[in-house]
Design an enzyme around this catalytic site. Sequence first.
Site, PDB file in Angstrom:
ATOM      1  N   ARG A 105       0.613   4.089  -4.738  1.00  0.00           N
ATOM      2  CA  ARG A 105      -0.534   3.349  -4.191  1.00  0.00           C
ATOM      3  C   ARG A 105      -1.699   4.296  -3.970  1.00  0.00           C
ATOM      4  O   ARG A 105      -1.555   5.356  -3.374  1.00  0.00           O
ATOM      5  CB  ARG A 105      -0.148   2.692  -2.856  1.00  0.00           C
ATOM      6  CG  ARG A 105      -1.300   2.199  -2.001  1.00  0.00           C
ATOM      7  CD  ARG A 105      -1.871   0.882  -2.512  1.00  0.00           C
ATOM      8  NE  ARG A 105      -3.068   0.482  -1.815  1.00  0.00           N
ATOM      9  CZ  ARG A 105      -3.122  -0.350  -0.782  1.00  0.00           C
ATOM     10  NH1 ARG A 105      -2.018  -0.858  -0.298  1.00  0.00           N
ATOM     11  NH2 ARG A 105      -4.272  -0.678  -0.245  1.00  0.00           N
ATOM     12  N   ARG A 114      -3.011  -2.805  -7.205  1.00  0.00           N
ATOM     13  CA  ARG A 114      -2.162  -1.763  -6.626  1.00  0.00           C
ATOM     14  C   ARG A 114      -0.713  -1.918  -7.046  1.00  0.00           C
ATOM     15  O   ARG A 114      -0.250  -3.027  -7.287  1.00  0.00           O
ATOM     16  CB  ARG A 114      -2.276  -1.768  -5.107  1.00  0.00           C
ATOM     17  CG  ARG A 114      -1.984  -3.109  -4.488  1.00  0.00           C
ATOM     18  CD  ARG A 114      -2.517  -3.230  -3.097  1.00  0.00           C
ATOM     19  NE  ARG A 114      -3.958  -3.279  -3.146  1.00  0.00           N
ATOM     20  CZ  ARG A 114      -4.732  -3.897  -2.275  1.00  0.00           C
ATOM     21  NH1 ARG A 114      -4.211  -4.512  -1.266  1.00  0.00           N
ATOM     22  NH2 ARG A 114      -6.028  -3.894  -2.392  1.00  0.00           N
ATOM     23  N   ASP A 117       1.618  -2.869  -1.986  1.00  0.00           N
ATOM     24  CA  ASP A 117       0.889  -3.092  -0.744  1.00  0.00           C
ATOM     25  C   ASP A 117       1.915  -3.545   0.287  1.00  0.00           C
ATOM     26  O   ASP A 117       2.683  -4.476   0.026  1.00  0.00           O
ATOM     27  CB  ASP A 117      -0.173  -4.172  -0.958  1.00  0.00           C
ATOM     28  CG  ASP A 117      -1.084  -4.357   0.234  1.00  0.00           C
ATOM     29  OD1 ASP A 117      -1.323  -3.371   0.958  1.00  0.00           O
ATOM     30  OD2 ASP A 117      -1.557  -5.481   0.444  1.00  0.00           O
ATOM     31  N   ASP A 119       1.954  -4.721   4.189  1.00  0.00           N
ATOM     32  CA  ASP A 119       1.173  -5.076   5.370  1.00  0.00           C
ATOM     33  C   ASP A 119       2.084  -5.476   6.510  1.00  0.00           C
ATOM     34  O   ASP A 119       3.020  -6.270   6.325  1.00  0.00           O
ATOM     35  CB  ASP A 119       0.232  -6.256   5.074  1.00  0.00           C
ATOM     36  CG  ASP A 119      -0.954  -5.876   4.208  1.00  0.00           C
ATOM     37  OD1 ASP A 119      -1.345  -4.698   4.227  1.00  0.00           O
ATOM     38  OD2 ASP A 119      -1.484  -6.771   3.524  1.00  0.00           O
TER      39      ASP A 119
END
Length: 188
Positions: A105, A114, A117, A119
Amino acid sequence: MTETPSPHVIDADTLSGGLKPIRQVILSLGSNLGDRETNLQGAVDALRDTPDVVVVDVSPIYETEPVGGPEDAGPYLNIVLLADTTLSVDTLLDRAHAVEQAFGRERSVPGAPRTLDVDLITYGQKTIESEELTVPHPRAHERAFVLAPWLDIEPDAVLPGVGPVAELLAQVGTEGVHKVDDLTIELQ
């Protein structure tokens, strides 16, 4: 929220002997570069191998159109992971960033394609606002690619301070978000 002891998590602080709170966390993972399925499986495996993190469940895979990125960005594969942890929110965030970095990344342009990811959507019922992190994730309630897979693994889920995930998903709709039945992420 998992605030009760889990048989899978060691919750004693080895230095002080005191108990550390166990929190249920929701993580959203996505990939739209490289071998997307392999990136997601590798990230789940890396998070599973993290001390004081117990992956409880992982959603089915969804393919989704990119949100807020360049027009030529390819579709994402997205999943949601439910885990119990005794890690501090800062340590968990550091681990999520390390996993992203391990999969190549690059943090350049916001919304850029990307390889991975990760989160942090929720951290128990905590509300956190700092320069590095806002929890619950400030846009989770607007993102079907988070809400749809989350609802699959936790039908009664509530986004703290916002509302039931089922109601939030009904509001945003599922256009551009499709479950991929022939791909799966394994919890080994």
